[in-house]
Design an enzyme around this catalytic site. Structure first.
Site, PDB file in Angstrom:
ATOM      1  N   SER A   1       0.841  -1.197   0.000  1.00 45.59           N
ATOM      2  CA  SER A   1       0.000   0.000   0.000  1.00 45.59           C
ATOM      3  C   SER A   1       0.871   1.240   0.000  1.00 45.59           C
ATOM      4  O   SER A   1       2.027   1.215   0.451  1.00 45.59           O
ATOM      5  CB  SER A   1      -0.898   0.012   1.247  1.00 45.59           C
ATOM      6  OG  SER A   1      -1.570   1.250   1.389  1.00 45.59           O
TER       7      SER A   1
ATOM      8  N   TYR B   1      -2.132  -1.144  10.185  1.00 41.92           N
ATOM      9  CA  TYR B   1      -2.178  -1.323   8.731  1.00 41.92           C
ATOM     10  C   TYR B   1      -0.840  -0.946   8.099  1.00 41.92           C
ATOM     11  O   TYR B   1      -0.276  -1.697   7.296  1.00 41.92           O
ATOM     12  CB  TYR B   1      -3.312  -0.472   8.165  1.00 41.92           C
ATOM     13  CG  TYR B   1      -3.546  -0.624   6.675  1.00 41.92           C
ATOM     14  CD1 TYR B   1      -4.329  -1.665   6.188  1.00 41.92           C
ATOM     15  CD2 TYR B   1      -3.006   0.287   5.774  1.00 41.92           C
ATOM     16  CE1 TYR B   1      -4.558  -1.805   4.816  1.00 41.92           C
ATOM     17  CE2 TYR B   1      -3.236   0.160   4.411  1.00 41.92           C
ATOM     18  CZ  TYR B   1      -4.015  -0.894   3.942  1.00 41.92           C
ATOM     19  OH  TYR B   1      -4.226  -1.018   2.586  1.00 41.92           O
TER      20      TYR B   1
END
Length: 275
Positions: free
Chosen positions: A155, A168
């Site tokens: 990401s 995350y």
């Protein structure tokens, strides 16, 4: 003839979003698909996760392209189930050339207020689940002796961080280290390993009220329009977010002969979000 004619790809998180898009795009180029996803709600996730019906739709979409697909309901936290899905898929389709470790979740809380279950679930799915995916499916590529490609979905959050997603960002950053080691270990077998780092992508993981709130914590009940305004400010190019197919096109490059000498890279598709 497509770029992936005769090849087989193992894809996690294939029921919807980026995973379904990858399955369709690779099938369009001739690949057969081994698709896995969980059909159970992940309890720490504040939006609806994928369902059996979603996975069935992926099967229909791939079969509509006249490609073969073997689909299994598997949680990437379950190594034994992943191994069975990979073994069964290879037995049915004859080989394995590509692994796309795509499955992932999102949740949000300040780091000092996050409970242990939320943290651990994120690490178990978004980091350890990727290792388990590659551990289950990767040996089939090695055994084939033809080389191949592994793509790990990381990401932009591993490069450019925001508040309330420490777990995350930690998981997605850990994937870069995993990718780099695998690229060194598997290079002698002509297996390329890369990570891909998208900006905000228009998928069910993003298009939900809890995520709108993450992007607009200043508002009590942010709308899609409020989210779009905030998301657009993250990107240097004048777009709110990218589409799943934009990531699929990058994946196709990495797994096809177009990227035959590309390995050990962090491939960013971020509309200039890191600038």
């Amino acid at each position: 003839m497509g770029k992936l004619e005769g090849k087989v790809a193992f894809i996690t998180g294939a029921a919807r979003g980026q995973g379904r898009s990858h399955a369709i795009r690779l099938a369009q180029e001739g690949a057969d698909i081994i698709a896995v996803d969980t059909a159970k709600q992940v309890v720490t996730v504040p939006y609806d996760t994928a369902t059996a019906a979603d996975l069935e739709q992926t099967v229909k979409d791939v079969e509509a392209l006249d490609r073969r697909i073997v689909a299994s309901e598997v949680d990437v936290r379950d190594l034994a189930a992943l191994k069975k899905a990979a073994d069964d898929g290879v037995a049915a389709l004859g080989r394995l050339d590509i692994v796309i470790a795509n499955a992932g979740i999102n949740s949000m809380a300040p780091a000092l207020e996050m409970d242990e279950e939320m943290w651990q679930t994120m690490i178990d799915i978004n980091l350890t689940g990727v290792w388990k995916t590659i551990r289950a499916a990767g040996p089939h590529i090695v055994a084939g002796g033809r080389g191949g490609s592994i793509v790990i979905t990381s990401s932009l959050a591993s490069i450019s961080v925001n508040e309330n997603i420490a777990h995350y960002s930690a998981a997605k950053s850990g994937l870069v280290g995993l990718m780099s080691v695998l690229a060194k270990e598997l290079g002698p077998q002509s297996i390329r390993v890369n990570s891909i780092h998208p900006t905000t992508v228009a998928t069910p993981m993003i298009l939900n009220e809890p995520t709108y709130k993450l992007f607009r914590p200043d508002l009590e009940n942010p709308t899609r329009a409020d989210f779009d305004e905030a998301a657009a400010q993250m990107n240097r190019l004048p777009v709110t977010m990218v589409e799943p197919v934009d990531i699929s096109e990058a994946v196709l490059y990495l797994v096809s002969d177009s990227g035959r000498y590309v390995t050990g890279t962090t491939h960013v598709v971020d509309a200039g979000g890191r600038l």
